[in-house]
Design a protein around this motif. Structure first.
Motif, mmCIF file in Angstrom:
data_model
loop_
_atom_site.group_PDB
_atom_site.id
_atom_site.type_symbol
_atom_site.label_atom_id
_atom_site.label_comp_id
_atom_site.label_asym_id
_atom_site.label_seq_id
_atom_site.Cartn_x
_atom_site.Cartn_y
_atom_site.Cartn_z
ATOM 1 N N GLY A 1 -22.067 2.760 3.818
ATOM 2 C CA GLY A 1 -22.265 4.170 3.503
ATOM 3 C C GLY A 1 -21.190 5.102 3.998
ATOM 4 N N ASN A 2 -20.157 4.552 4.647
ATOM 5 C CA ASN A 2 -19.119 5.387 5.246
ATOM 6 C C ASN A 2 -17.797 5.273 4.509
ATOM 7 O OD1 ASN A 2 -20.737 6.293 7.464
ATOM 8 N ND2 ASN A 2 -20.500 4.259 8.349
ATOM 9 N N SER A 3 -17.068 6.389 4.456
ATOM 10 C CA SER A 3 -15.745 6.451 3.849
ATOM 11 C C SER A 3 -14.696 6.665 4.925
ATOM 12 C CB SER A 3 -15.688 7.611 2.849
ATOM 13 O OG SER A 3 -14.364 7.887 2.444
ATOM 14 N N VAL A 4 -13.450 6.245 4.649
ATOM 15 C CA VAL A 4 -12.348 6.539 5.567
ATOM 16 C C VAL A 4 -11.845 7.967 5.383
ATOM 17 C CG1 VAL A 4 -11.600 4.137 5.696
ATOM 18 C CG2 VAL A 4 -10.598 5.642 3.972
ATOM 19 N N LEU A 5 -12.298 8.625 4.328
ATOM 20 C CA LEU A 5 -11.782 9.948 3.989
ATOM 21 C C LEU A 5 -12.660 11.042 4.592
ATOM 22 C CD1 LEU A 5 -10.935 9.354 0.223
ATOM 23 C CD2 LEU A 5 -9.436 9.092 2.205
ATOM 24 N N ARG A 6 -12.064 12.201 4.754
ATOM 25 C CA ARG A 6 -12.783 13.387 5.215
ATOM 26 C C ARG A 6 -12.463 14.558 4.279
ATOM 27 N NH1 ARG A 6 -14.763 9.805 7.298
ATOM 28 N NH2 ARG A 6 -15.198 9.422 9.500
ATOM 29 N N GLY A 7 -12.851 14.388 3.008
ATOM 30 C CA GLY A 7 -12.635 15.440 2.026
ATOM 31 C C GLY A 7 -11.358 15.322 1.229
ATOM 32 N N GLN A 8 -10.488 14.347 1.561
ATOM 33 C CA GLN A 8 -9.245 14.177 0.824
ATOM 34 C C GLN A 8 -9.521 13.569 -0.557
ATOM 35 O OE1 GLN A 8 -9.864 12.909 3.821
ATOM 36 N NE2 GLN A 8 -8.318 13.588 5.281
ATOM 37 N N THR A 9 -8.578 13.771 -1.463
ATOM 38 C CA THR A 9 -8.674 13.118 -2.759
ATOM 39 C C THR A 9 -8.474 11.626 -2.572
ATOM 40 O OG1 THR A 9 -7.787 15.063 -3.875
ATOM 41 C CG2 THR A 9 -7.705 12.964 -5.080
ATOM 42 N N PRO A 10 -9.415 10.799 -3.015
ATOM 43 C CA PRO A 10 -9.266 9.358 -2.788
ATOM 44 C C PRO A 10 -8.141 8.761 -3.612
ATOM 45 C CG PRO A 10 -11.160 9.796 -4.179
ATOM 46 C CD PRO A 10 -10.660 11.130 -3.713
ATOM 47 N N ARG A 11 -7.485 7.776 -3.025
ATOM 48 C CA ARG A 11 -6.490 7.003 -3.758
ATOM 49 C C ARG A 11 -7.217 5.946 -4.571
ATOM 50 N NH1 ARG A 11 -1.825 2.999 -1.130
ATOM 51 N NH2 ARG A 11 -1.573 1.688 -2.982
ATOM 52 N N VAL A 12 -6.931 5.905 -5.851
ATOM 53 C CA VAL A 12 -7.543 4.915 -6.733
ATOM 54 C C VAL A 12 -6.439 4.290 -7.575
ATOM 55 C CG1 VAL A 12 -9.238 4.460 -8.529
ATOM 56 C CG2 VAL A 12 -9.681 6.249 -6.836
ATOM 57 N N ASP A 13 -6.137 3.030 -7.337
ATOM 58 C CA ASP A 13 -5.098 2.339 -8.097
ATOM 59 C C ASP A 13 -5.648 1.952 -9.459
ATOM 60 O OD1 ASP A 13 -3.593 2.584 -5.862
ATOM 61 O OD2 ASP A 13 -3.559 0.454 -5.349
ATOM 62 N N GLU A 14 -4.985 2.433 -10.509
ATOM 63 C CA GLU A 14 -5.401 2.063 -11.860
ATOM 64 C C GLU A 14 -4.927 0.672 -12.224
ATOM 65 O OE1 GLU A 14 -7.517 3.687 -13.591
ATOM 66 O OE2 GLU A 14 -7.609 5.302 -12.119
ATOM 67 N N GLU A 15 -3.799 0.278 -11.652
ATOM 68 C CA GLU A 15 -3.285 -1.058 -11.889
ATOM 69 C C GLU A 15 -2.486 -1.500 -10.666
ATOM 70 O OE1 GLU A 15 -0.612 -1.149 -15.155
ATOM 71 O OE2 GLU A 15 0.506 0.599 -14.512
ATOM 72 N N VAL A 16 -2.427 -2.789 -10.449
ATOM 73 C CA VAL A 16 -1.678 -3.324 -9.345
ATOM 74 C C VAL A 16 -0.196 -3.319 -9.698
ATOM 75 C CG1 VAL A 16 -1.269 -5.359 -7.908
ATOM 76 C CG2 VAL A 16 -3.588 -4.737 -8.570
ATOM 77 N N LEU A 17 0.623 -2.787 -8.795
ATOM 78 C CA LEU A 17 2.055 -2.733 -9.036
ATOM 79 C C LEU A 17 2.656 -4.135 -8.866
ATOM 80 C CD1 LEU A 17 2.836 0.503 -7.035
ATOM 81 C CD2 LEU A 17 2.406 0.298 -9.480
ATOM 82 N N ASN A 18 3.931 -4.229 -9.204
ATOM 83 C CA ASN A 18 4.681 -5.447 -8.931
ATOM 84 C C ASN A 18 4.501 -5.828 -7.470
ATOM 85 O OD1 ASN A 18 6.769 -7.277 -8.207
ATOM 86 N ND2 ASN A 18 8.078 -6.512 -9.856
ATOM 87 N N PRO A 19 3.991 -7.050 -7.168
ATOM 88 C CA PRO A 19 3.726 -7.411 -5.779
ATOM 89 C C PRO A 19 4.968 -7.449 -4.895
ATOM 90 C CG PRO A 19 3.553 -9.339 -7.222
ATOM 91 C CD PRO A 19 3.650 -8.132 -8.108
ATOM 92 N N ASP A 20 6.165 -7.454 -5.499
ATOM 93 C CA ASP A 20 7.377 -7.430 -4.694
ATOM 94 C C ASP A 20 7.699 -6.023 -4.203
ATOM 95 O OD1 ASP A 20 7.808 -10.132 -4.964
ATOM 96 O OD2 ASP A 20 8.945 -9.892 -6.822
ATOM 97 N N ILE A 21 6.994 -5.017 -4.726
ATOM 98 C CA ILE A 21 7.230 -3.650 -4.315
ATOM 99 C C ILE A 21 6.256 -3.280 -3.214
ATOM 100 C CG2 ILE A 21 7.195 -1.225 -5.042
ATOM 101 C CD1 ILE A 21 7.865 -2.185 -7.871
ATOM 102 N N ILE A 22 6.761 -2.855 -2.088
ATOM 103 C CA ILE A 22 5.906 -2.440 -0.991
ATOM 104 C C ILE A 22 5.417 -1.018 -1.283
ATOM 105 C CG2 ILE A 22 5.794 -1.979 1.481
ATOM 106 C CD1 ILE A 22 6.110 -4.895 0.746
ATOM 107 N N ARG A 23 4.109 -0.835 -1.240
ATOM 108 C CA ARG A 23 3.585 0.509 -1.477
ATOM 109 C C ARG A 23 4.068 1.452 -0.380
ATOM 110 N NH1 ARG A 23 -1.043 -2.531 -2.441
ATOM 111 N NH2 ARG A 23 -1.765 -2.543 -4.592
#
Length: 302
Positions: free
Chosen positions: A280-302
């Motif tokens: 029931g708990n989130s890491v966020l405190r009112g921030q816009t959540p990050r939601v990945d629509e697709e996984v990037l190239n795994p060789d690219i570090i986010r």
């Protein structure tokens, strides 16, 4: 890509996770240790072990870092015999959990007989559960304590190729390597081992079985110690292949032995969705959540 194989992330903030991911850290290992003051009952350990195998694993994943842990009774609290026995009794319920890659950090603090008893009991447990061991070497009388620890491991029949001796310095490195153990270095801002001294050690001994970590915790410490060490080694002319070995490949080799830690976990990552809740708990405190629509190239570090 880098791994920080000794980081007490329960004491760190989400800003640290974000900075570590940005710097190239793809995975961390959180070894069990004391909390800055001694615990008084086994329930405190149960909650702590549950947190580092549960919520902390979730929290790291929300920022793109894979979290693993090691379970153990630290040497400071081994000196309370009633508590130590209770903790040793409950440890097996955690050693088989998902994401547990080692038993640790264990070893000596004041090198008492009670610490020795707890160390031997946990070595037997690691053999039973087929887990690698992470060793905490004492801050005082380190050379004697390190030698004594390796003597006990050998008396108990533990394979040195499955054991990381941590918190090494110039006094201990040669013997640890000569006896076949993995040799880890904790990079602190002012004490234990600085990244310039580490670069000198890598130049002298090469990368075989040498591991770099931050051991960042509730005290003055740096969660970016591994990437900073990597950059310094590069500036000293140490090759990319050697740097890769000491900040990534060696840690994966030993802590991946029980197959709980695998490169595919971060090279083929799950999408991040910060709308996800944990109990029931989130890491966020009112921030816009990050939601990945697709996984990037795994060789690219986010």
């Amino acid at each position: 890509m880098m791994i920080d194989p000794h980081a007490h992330m329960i004491a760190r903030t989400t800003d640290d996770y974000e900075a570590m991911a940005k710097a190239g850290i793809v995975a961390v290992i959180e070894p069990a240790f004391w909390l800055g003051q001694l615990r008084t009952n086994v329930g405190s350990f149960i909650d702590y072990f549950s947190t580092i195998t549960g919520f902390e694993r979730f929290r790291a994943g929300q920022f793109g870092i894979r979290h693993y842990c090691a379970i153990g009774l630290n040497p400071k609290e081994a000196n309370n015999p009633a508590l130590a026995e209770a903790v040793l009794d409950i440890m097996p319920r955690y050693l088989g959990k998902e994401g547990v890659v080692a038993l640790g950090e264990i070893g000596y603090d004041e090198q008492t007989e009670l610490e020795d008893k707890a160390l031997r009991a946990q070595i037997a447990m690691a053999i039973e559960f087929e887990l690698p061991i992470m060793i905490h070497t004492p801050h005082r009388d380190k050379k004697r304590g390190t030698t004594r620890t390796m003597d006990v491991l050998e008396e108990c029949g533990f394979d040195p190729a499955r054991c990381v001796i941590d918190h090494n310095n110039e006094e201990t490195v040669q013997e640890v390597l000569d006896r076949g153990y993995w040799c880890a270095f904790t990079i602190y801002p002012s004490t234990k081992m600085g990244n310039e001294r580490l670069a000198d050690i890598v130049n002298q001994y090469g990368p075989e079985r040498i591991i770099v970590n931050s051991a960042c915790d509730w005290g003055v410490s740096d969660p970016l110690a591994v990437p900073k060490s990597a950059r310094l080694m590069a500036s000293r002319g140490i090759s990319a292949e050697v740097i890769h070995q000491v900040v990534y490949a060696n840690a994966l080799s030993v802590y991946g032995l029980n197959q709980e830690m695998q490169e595919a976990h971060w090279c083929q990552p799950a999408k991040i969705d910060q709308r996800t809740l944990y109990s029931g708990n989130s890491v966020l405190r009112g921030q816009t959540p990050r939601v990945d629509e697709e996984v990037l190239n795994p060789d690219i570090i986010r």
